[in-house]
Design a protein around this motif. Structure first.
Motif, mmCIF file in Angstrom:
data_model
loop_
_atom_site.group_PDB
_atom_site.id
_atom_site.type_symbol
_atom_site.label_atom_id
_atom_site.label_comp_id
_atom_site.label_asym_id
_atom_site.label_seq_id
_atom_site.Cartn_x
_atom_site.Cartn_y
_atom_site.Cartn_z
ATOM 1 N N LEU A 56 58.264 -29.003 59.058
ATOM 2 C CA LEU A 56 59.219 -28.011 58.575
ATOM 3 C C LEU A 56 58.579 -26.646 58.437
ATOM 4 C CD1 LEU A 56 61.082 -30.107 55.850
ATOM 5 C CD2 LEU A 56 61.965 -29.382 58.067
ATOM 6 N N PHE A 57 57.361 -26.620 57.909
ATOM 7 C CA PHE A 57 56.696 -25.342 57.655
ATOM 8 C C PHE A 57 56.316 -24.642 58.952
ATOM 9 C CE2 PHE A 57 53.363 -22.414 56.568
ATOM 10 C CZ PHE A 57 53.762 -21.911 55.348
ATOM 11 N N ILE A 58 55.783 -25.384 59.890
ATOM 12 C CA ILE A 58 55.275 -24.744 61.110
ATOM 13 C C ILE A 58 56.367 -24.607 62.164
ATOM 14 C CG2 ILE A 58 53.645 -24.967 63.023
ATOM 15 C CD1 ILE A 58 51.763 -26.415 61.038
ATOM 16 N N TRP A 59 56.991 -25.712 62.557
ATOM 17 C CA TRP A 59 57.884 -25.688 63.719
ATOM 18 C C TRP A 59 59.271 -25.150 63.404
ATOM 19 C CZ3 TRP A 59 55.291 -26.130 68.015
ATOM 20 C CH2 TRP A 59 54.083 -26.809 68.003
ATOM 21 N N PHE A 60 59.896 -25.621 62.316
ATOM 22 C CA PHE A 60 61.251 -25.155 62.018
ATOM 23 C C PHE A 60 61.264 -23.750 61.439
ATOM 24 C CE2 PHE A 60 62.087 -29.742 62.197
ATOM 25 C CZ PHE A 60 63.091 -29.711 63.147
ATOM 26 N N ALA A 61 60.296 -23.424 60.618
ATOM 27 C CA ALA A 61 60.239 -22.054 60.097
ATOM 28 C C ALA A 61 59.963 -21.063 61.228
ATOM 29 C CB ALA A 61 59.170 -21.948 59.022
ATOM 30 N N TYR A 73 57.889 -17.397 70.524
ATOM 31 C CA TYR A 73 57.856 -18.564 69.644
ATOM 32 C C TYR A 73 56.445 -19.094 69.421
ATOM 33 C CZ TYR A 73 58.982 -23.151 67.741
ATOM 34 O OH TYR A 73 59.047 -24.252 66.944
ATOM 35 N N ILE A 74 55.641 -19.166 70.458
ATOM 36 C CA ILE A 74 54.293 -19.743 70.320
ATOM 37 C C ILE A 74 53.431 -18.883 69.402
ATOM 38 C CG2 ILE A 74 53.319 -18.673 72.377
ATOM 39 C CD1 ILE A 74 52.715 -22.255 71.196
ATOM 40 N N LYS A 75 53.646 -17.574 69.411
ATOM 41 C CA LYS A 75 52.882 -16.700 68.507
ATOM 42 C C LYS A 75 53.287 -16.934 67.059
ATOM 43 C CE LYS A 75 51.863 -13.011 71.772
ATOM 44 N NZ LYS A 75 51.980 -11.598 72.095
ATOM 45 N N VAL A 76 54.570 -17.167 66.826
ATOM 46 C CA VAL A 76 55.023 -17.451 65.462
ATOM 47 C C VAL A 76 54.465 -18.793 64.992
ATOM 48 C CG1 VAL A 76 57.026 -17.726 63.962
ATOM 49 C CG2 VAL A 76 57.124 -16.126 65.857
ATOM 50 N N VAL A 77 54.410 -19.761 65.903
ATOM 51 C CA VAL A 77 53.841 -21.073 65.546
ATOM 52 C C VAL A 77 52.376 -20.921 65.148
ATOM 53 C CG1 VAL A 77 53.185 -23.324 66.491
ATOM 54 C CG2 VAL A 77 55.474 -22.435 66.898
ATOM 55 N N ILE A 78 51.657 -20.087 65.861
ATOM 56 C CA ILE A 78 50.238 -19.868 65.535
ATOM 57 C C ILE A 78 50.102 -19.212 64.157
ATOM 58 C CG2 ILE A 78 48.182 -18.560 66.199
ATOM 59 C CD1 ILE A 78 49.080 -19.042 69.149
ATOM 60 N N VAL A 79 50.945 -18.227 63.880
ATOM 61 C CA VAL A 79 50.901 -17.562 62.567
ATOM 62 C C VAL A 79 51.242 -18.566 61.465
ATOM 63 C CG1 VAL A 79 52.011 -15.819 61.113
ATOM 64 C CG2 VAL A 79 51.387 -15.264 63.470
ATOM 65 N N GLN A 80 52.275 -19.366 61.690
ATOM 66 C CA GLN A 80 52.667 -20.363 60.691
ATOM 67 C C GLN A 80 51.566 -21.407 60.505
ATOM 68 O OE1 GLN A 80 55.217 -18.695 59.116
ATOM 69 N NE2 GLN A 80 55.909 -20.778 58.720
#
Length: 185
Positions: A56-61, A73-80
């Motif tokens: 939930l924290f990494i992928w859905f957020a 999207y992949i950059k946001v996943v890295i930040v999360q």
């Protein structure tokens, strides 16, 4: 790697009884077999949440931030992932402190739960503020820095989205800590 570390952290915290105080406090109300079955149920729930929480924290957020901030999207996943790693580090650091000082999550010295116990008598608000730790604030600032840098949107949009995300997370975490497990059975 984060999932495995999260699984180990959640299993270890369950082994030491962190977050299971309401159940352990009613040990005299159960037979030995009922109590041990309940502990296995708690461990199963913690292991399931150790998979759900990072997802939930990494992928859905990341979907949420990707939609509103228009960042790949992949950059946001890295930040999360960096934010989640920092929160996991906070749990790892907090665990020995709670065990050695015999404290519950609301009285975590790294959270605002200690202060809220002086201001509020209602358990929900103490659980809510107990779920806000200094590690959360540092992770929020870290995520804000990177998301605001990567997005072409106004910086206040990223800050508002992050605060909204964390506020919902803290409200739900406080609610989960507030719910008394023995009441449910």
């Amino acid at each position: 790697m984060l999932y495995v570390l999260c699984l180990i952290t959640y299993a270890t915290s369950t082994y030491f009884g962190i977050g299971t105080e309401t159940y352990s406090g009613n040990i005299t109300n159960y037979t030995l077999s009922e109590y041990e079955s309940g502990k296995l149920l708690l461990l199963g729930g913690k292991l399931i949440s150790s998979i759900l929480y990072p997802t939930l924290f990494i992928w859905f957020a990341s979907i949420f931030f990707w939609i509103f901030l228009e960042i790949p999207y992949i950059k946001v996943v890295i930040v999360q992932s960096f934010g989640f790693a920092f929160l996991l580090l906070g749990q790892i650091v907090t665990m020995p402190v709670l065990v050695l000082l015999d404290l519950n999550l609301v009285s975590n010295p790294f959270s605002f739960g200690v202060l809220s116990q002086y201001a509020f008598e209602h358990e929900y608000w103490n659980s809510f503020f107990g779920s806000i730790t200094l590690f959360h604030l540092v992770a929020l600032m870290l995520q804000y820095y990177y998301l605001a840098s990567l997005s072409e949107k106004n910086r206040y949009v990223a800050l508002t989205l992050l605060i909204l995300f964390y506020l919902i997370s803290w409200l739900l975490t406080g609610l989960m800590a507030f719910i008394k497990i023995p009441v449910l059975f």
